[in-house]
Design a protein around this motif. Structure first.
Motif, mmCIF file in Angstrom:
data_model
loop_
_atom_site.group_PDB
_atom_site.id
_atom_site.type_symbol
_atom_site.label_atom_id
_atom_site.label_comp_id
_atom_site.label_asym_id
_atom_site.label_seq_id
_atom_site.Cartn_x
_atom_site.Cartn_y
_atom_site.Cartn_z
ATOM 1 N N LEU A 1 7.022 0.992 4.771
ATOM 2 C CA LEU A 1 7.052 -0.146 3.669
ATOM 3 C C LEU A 1 6.330 -1.560 4.482
ATOM 4 C CD1 LEU A 1 7.643 -0.958 0.817
ATOM 5 C CD2 LEU A 1 9.755 -1.573 1.860
ATOM 6 N N TYR B 1 0.650 0.341 3.105
ATOM 7 C CA TYR B 1 1.592 1.146 2.214
ATOM 8 C C TYR B 1 0.848 1.106 0.925
ATOM 9 C CZ TYR B 1 5.809 2.180 -0.319
ATOM 10 O OH TYR B 1 6.612 2.718 -0.985
ATOM 11 N N THR B 2 0.576 0.062 0.415
ATOM 12 C CA THR B 2 0.136 -0.129 -1.005
ATOM 13 C C THR B 2 -1.061 0.825 -1.205
ATOM 14 O OG1 THR B 2 0.835 -2.347 -1.315
ATOM 15 C CG2 THR B 2 -0.562 -1.474 -2.872
ATOM 16 N N THR B 3 -1.908 0.680 -0.307
ATOM 17 C CA THR B 3 -3.113 1.662 -0.338
ATOM 18 C C THR B 3 -3.116 2.917 -0.322
ATOM 19 O OG1 THR B 3 -4.439 -0.230 0.759
ATOM 20 C CG2 THR B 3 -5.370 1.990 0.864
ATOM 21 N N THR C 1 -0.323 4.492 -1.239
ATOM 22 C CA THR C 1 0.278 5.056 -2.498
ATOM 23 C C THR C 1 -0.389 4.837 -3.715
ATOM 24 O OG1 THR C 1 1.425 2.823 -2.650
ATOM 25 C CG2 THR C 1 2.635 4.641 -1.317
ATOM 26 N N THR C 2 -1.669 4.039 -3.726
ATOM 27 C CA THR C 2 -2.241 3.972 -4.973
ATOM 28 C C THR C 2 -3.467 4.595 -4.979
ATOM 29 O OG1 THR C 2 -3.159 1.859 -4.207
ATOM 30 C CG2 THR C 2 -1.217 1.723 -5.309
#
Length: 645
Positions: free
Chosen positions: A575, A580-582, A584-585
């Motif tokens: 996290l 992390y965002t990349t 998971t998206t």
């Protein structure tokens, strides 16, 4: 099999002149360091040793290297030891911790190599001589000197590789050199150092004559190695950003540090290319290290081999490898950076004394898996991007293939320098002894720094006892790691969380709640309870479905295997990572399936076939890319070297 390079073989090769120049270079270096005295005749030849030459081609730069050492074994002379011979080397756990801390603190790692390091240390107290061989005599004449008289020997003035006392003499000398610059070793891992250099906190790792220095910039690294040069008779070889260190591939990127055994696995697997290529079916699924069919596993655990040496020799000839050799090849990869094969390797090693044919099949399958996934490794994630390094793709993981989790089950999140661990046991699963298996996972910086699969030494009378024994072993590992982190200036302020999926075990440790089934567990009970009482660790209940240590205790099916392994290996950014965002998206790309193969030809399960039709990524390991000259030149590899189910 690899052919050992010897002087006799090299003399017949057209490039012998290059190898001889390498011999001369080695002896020239010794001479510059005042290693050899003048020839002399001695009466007592008990401390006269022969020379041993080894020849190899370096993986890093492909240069030819000849190394000369004295034969300090019992066959080489009667060594009269007047001092201790033990010398420290870096534990694999501490080595992984070094990379994890470097990633968490956003440092760069620079390598160096000391030329003829042992020579820097004083000679052993005994004093010794070498018997000049043909290579030494040719070099002696090449120097323009008179021939060495018959029966004369050469006195050795400094410590020399091969003598039993030399490693310890060098270690003590090197330790004093590093301490001169205000770097302090850790108590339980003397090869790891920390210190302030030019106002910046840095870390130093010493593995015999190979160095790694973690610093914020290359300027600091050069200044540190320049300072070490002042103590040495020959300048340190600077290797820049570390990419290969003691057989471990190190990839330093903007967002993570990855360690793998790719170079070792390629070299190990190359000898099997022509032997097994026709037997390996093509598959678009993510491979497994061992077949998971119930019938196979039942036979694997219960089978007993034939004691007849001829039967074993027949199996070795049929499968093109010795059983212990195959297990040994798996073990090296396992202990360095491949916890995904830990369970399989340990279970195969249990049958080393008397393997049956099914055990050969399991080892063969594990080796194929290892070669197919040779690029995989452990990822340690940076909290902030290191802009001095290039950006590389993050691991592609199809989390949709992990299977659904039970309601209200969520994975825990931790900061980059917050130590945490998982423990589990598989009660009484050894059908021959009824002992249990312990599984341990300890993580830092988003990756695993310590892991273990171990058969428990005694029979547990209940699942709670087996879990408690595993938790105690994990607690000891936590104590070791916390001690090193403390010495490195990274104290763990809070108790280390130890995730456990057994309620009774958790209650016994945290609340000292006794049970009738564990009254006989005296020492382990009080030790673990005391650690909890002193706020060193705390046991926390976790659901079995996300207990990573479950992978270390038993063979899992494909869904559970990759659900755990993707987190154990650090494939999924934590996290705190900017990635992390990349991760998971970003939508998963569709699997690349060769047009010449239909789904029925790819050994795909119904689930994987459905995933392919829905454009869900099954994994990029479906087609193995070639990355070495040997593999690129082998057409069979490019078409067939894929692991089946």
């Amino acid at each position: 099999m690899f052919s050992k390079l010897t002087r006799g073989k090299l003399l017949k090769q057209p490039d012998w002149s290059e190898w001889q120049q390498s011999e001369f270079l080695q002896l020239d270096q010794y001479q510059k360091q005042f290693m050899f005295g003048s020839p002399m005749k001695v009466q007592d030849r008990s401390n006269v040793f022969h020379l041993v030459w080894t020849y190899n081609i370096k993986d890093l730069d492909k240069r030819k290297k000849a190394r000369c050492a004295c034969d300090g074994s019992t066959r080489g002379g009667k060594v009269r030891l007047l001092d201790y011979t033990y010398a420290n080397c870096v534990d694999h756990t501490a080595s992984r911790m070094f990379y994890a801390v470097s990633a968490a603190e956003n440092l760069l790692i620079f390598g160096a190599d000391v030329c003829n390091a042992f020579r820097e240390a004083p000679a052993p107290k005994q004093g010794f001589y070498i018997q000049p061989d043909r290579a030494f005599s040719e070099w002696w004449l090449h120097q323009g000197r008179e021939p060495i008289p018959e029966g004369y020997v050469i006195p050795v003035m400094r410590a020399m590789q091969g003598h039993p006392e030399s490693p310890r003499l060098w270690e003590k000398w090197c330790d004093q050199m590093i301490k001169t610059h205000k770097f302090t070793p850790t108590t339980h891992e003397p090869c790891l150092y920390t210190g302030i250099w030019q106002g910046e906190k840095c870390y130093f790792k010493c593995q015999v004559d190979d160095f790694e220095f973690a610093a914020p910039s290359i300027k600091l690294a050069h200044m540190f190695y320049d300072a070490l040069d002042d103590h040495l008779s020959m300048p340190i070889k600077r290797q820049g950003l570390v990419s290969l260190f003691n057989g471990i591939d190190v990839q330093q990127t903007r967002n993570y540090i990855k360690i793998s055994a790719e170079t070792y696995i390629e070299k190990m697997g190359s000898k099997y290319l022509e032997l097994w290529h026709k037997e390996i079916p093509l598959t678009a699924e993510r491979p497994l290290p061992i077949p998971t069919h119930e019938s196979f596993l039942k036979t694997f655990h219960q089978a007993v081999g034939n004691n007849d040496p001829n039967t074993l020799a027949t199996l070795q000839q049929r499968y093109h490898f010795g059983y212990r050799n195959g297990v040994g090849e798996l073990i090296y990869a396992m202990v360095t950076c491949r916890p995904d094969i830990s369970t399989v390797t340990v279970k195969c090693a249990q049958h080393s004394a008397n393997p049956a044919e099914i055990h050969f099949q399991a080892v063969k399958h594990a080796i194929k898996y290892l070669v197919a996934t040779r690029k995989d490794g452990i990822y340690f994630w940076r909290a902030t991007p290191q802009m001095d390094l290039p950006e590389q793709p993050i691991p592609i993981c199809a989390t949709s293939l992990h299977g659904p989790l039970p309601p209200d089950v969520h994975r825990p999140n931790h900061d980059c320098l917050q130590l945490h661990a998982y423990t589990d046991s598989d009660w009484a699963t050894c059908t021959k002894t009824r002992r249990s298996f312990s599984g341990i996972i300890v993580q830092l910086a988003g990756g695993t720094i310590a892991y273990k699969t171990k058969m428990q030494p005694t029979v547990a009378l209940s699942s709670t006892e087996a879990e408690f024994m595993a938790a105690c072993d994990t607690g000891k590992m936590i104590l070791f790691i916390r001690s090193i982190l403390w010495d490195l200036g990274i104290p763990q302020q809070a108790a280390t969380i130890l995730y456990e999926d057994n309620d009774a075990c958790t209650a016994m440790a945290n609340a000292q709640k006794p049970t009738t089934r564990t009254r006989h567990m005296d020492i382990r009970y009080f030790a673990l309870a005391e650690w909890v009482e002193h706020d060193i660790m705390i046991l926390e209940r976790i659901h079995t479905s996300i207990n990573l240590a479950d992978h270390m205790t038993k063979v899992l099916d494909r869904t559970l295997f990759y659900r755990h392994v993707d987190y154990i290996m650090g494939h999924i950014p934590p996290l705190y990572s900017p990635c992390y965002t990349t991760s998971t998206t970003t939508p998963s790309p569709s699997p690349s399936i060769p047009q010449e193969y239909g789904l029925e030809d790819m050994c795909m399960s119904d689930y994987a076939a459905a995933a392919a039709k829905c454009n869900i990524q099954t994994y990029p390991w479906a087609r193995i890319t070639t990355c070495s000259a040997l593999v690129q030149s082998n057409p069979f590899f490019q078409r067939h070297w894929i692991v089946g189910c």
